[in-house]
Scaffold this motif. Structure first.
Motif, mmCIF file in Angstrom:
data_model
loop_
_atom_site.group_PDB
_atom_site.id
_atom_site.type_symbol
_atom_site.label_atom_id
_atom_site.label_comp_id
_atom_site.label_asym_id
_atom_site.label_seq_id
_atom_site.Cartn_x
_atom_site.Cartn_y
_atom_site.Cartn_z
ATOM 1 N N SER A 28 1.046 -1.173 0.010
ATOM 2 C CA SER A 28 0.110 -0.001 -0.022
ATOM 3 C C SER A 28 0.811 1.277 0.186
ATOM 4 N N ARG A 29 0.391 2.313 -0.496
ATOM 5 C CA ARG A 29 1.156 3.665 -0.619
ATOM 6 C C ARG A 29 0.916 4.356 0.674
ATOM 7 N N ASP A 30 0.195 3.770 1.529
ATOM 8 C CA ASP A 30 -0.329 4.556 2.712
ATOM 9 C C ASP A 30 0.820 4.978 3.582
ATOM 10 N N HIS A 31 0.801 6.021 4.236
ATOM 11 C CA HIS A 31 1.744 6.527 5.074
ATOM 12 C C HIS A 31 1.285 7.657 5.945
ATOM 13 N N GLU A 32 2.029 8.227 7.018
ATOM 14 C CA GLU A 32 1.551 9.338 7.851
ATOM 15 C C GLU A 32 2.606 10.309 7.562
ATOM 16 N N VAL A 33 2.345 11.780 7.796
ATOM 17 C CA VAL A 33 3.007 12.713 7.714
ATOM 18 C C VAL A 33 2.968 13.295 9.061
ATOM 19 N N LEU A 34 3.982 13.171 9.683
ATOM 20 C CA LEU A 34 3.987 13.742 10.942
ATOM 21 C C LEU A 34 5.133 14.831 11.578
ATOM 22 N N ALA A 35 4.673 15.565 12.574
ATOM 23 C CA ALA A 35 5.341 16.608 12.875
ATOM 24 C C ALA A 35 5.230 17.116 14.564
ATOM 25 N N ASP A 36 6.531 17.009 15.306
ATOM 26 C CA ASP A 36 6.145 17.133 16.652
ATOM 27 C C ASP A 36 4.995 18.163 17.147
ATOM 28 N N GLY A 37 4.297 17.488 17.993
ATOM 29 C CA GLY A 37 3.114 18.210 18.616
ATOM 30 C C GLY A 37 2.056 18.689 17.709
ATOM 31 N N LYS A 38 1.959 17.936 16.591
ATOM 32 C CA LYS A 38 0.808 18.025 15.396
ATOM 33 C C LYS A 38 -0.044 16.817 15.168
ATOM 34 N N ALA A 39 -1.383 16.837 14.773
ATOM 35 C CA ALA A 39 -1.943 15.650 14.598
ATOM 36 C C ALA A 39 -1.211 15.340 13.219
ATOM 37 N N GLY A 40 -1.338 13.915 13.167
ATOM 38 C CA GLY A 40 -0.698 13.482 11.699
ATOM 39 C C GLY A 40 -1.699 13.634 10.600
ATOM 40 N N ILE A 41 -1.115 13.542 9.733
ATOM 41 C CA ILE A 41 -1.861 13.714 8.412
ATOM 42 C C ILE A 41 -2.051 12.417 7.479
#
Length: 159
Positions: A28-41
């Motif tokens: 699957s091409r699924d992934h999460e975009v993450l940054a400290d202190g923020k909800a993931g995309i």
């Protein structure tokens, strides 16, 4: 003295369906975009490239970045220029043009279509013209190599 700002993100692949990347269709091409202190995309690739249409794809995120930066700088220029904006909505659109080889492509244009409401009719012309000043200061617009155009609509708030 030059000032710099750094932006750290983590991209975490969540698409291992059990056999990793054994083949083009095995993951699957699924992934999460993450940054400290923020909800993931929740993100994926474009559905044309085996992505999940319910998740954001990189091309949409790039168009969103262009539209967000334009809006934020526009609002700043309006505040500094005596234009009171009461509403702002943009229906931006980006176009990706594929190479003839079929193996790659690039964003070839982004068209911004901001709809702006101002507090008074005397502000409408200035509100319209300030869109043209954004490209000189918008961090994202200054960083990309494709044309960004805008076709703004300015309305006057009805009391």
């Amino acid at each position: 003295m030059t000032t710099t700002h750094a932006y750290g993100v983590t991209v975490e692949w969540t698409g291992n369906l059990g056999s990793g990347t054994d083949s083009y269709r095995s993951f699957s091409r699924d992934h999460e975009v993450l940054a400290d202190g923020k909800a993931g995309i929740a993100a994926s690739s474009d559905p044309a490239f085996r992505g999940d249409p319910a998740r954001w794809n990189p091309e949409e995120l790039l168009v969103a970045s262009v539209a967000q930066c334009h809006m934020l700088w526009y609002l700043h220029l309006c505040a500094a220029g005596g234009v009171t904006v009461t509403e702002y909505e943009d229906h931006a659109r980006g176009v990706m043009t594929m190479d003839e080889s079929g193996g790659g492509g690039q964003i070839s244009e982004v068209v911004l279509r901001p709809e702006v409401t101002v507090a008074d009719a005397s502000m409408a012309d200035r509100a319209r013209s300030l869109h043209g000043d954004v490209a000189a200061v918008c961090f994202i617009a200054r960083s990309v190599n494709f044309p960004i155009t805008h076709t703004p609509v300015v309305r006057v708030r009805e009391d």
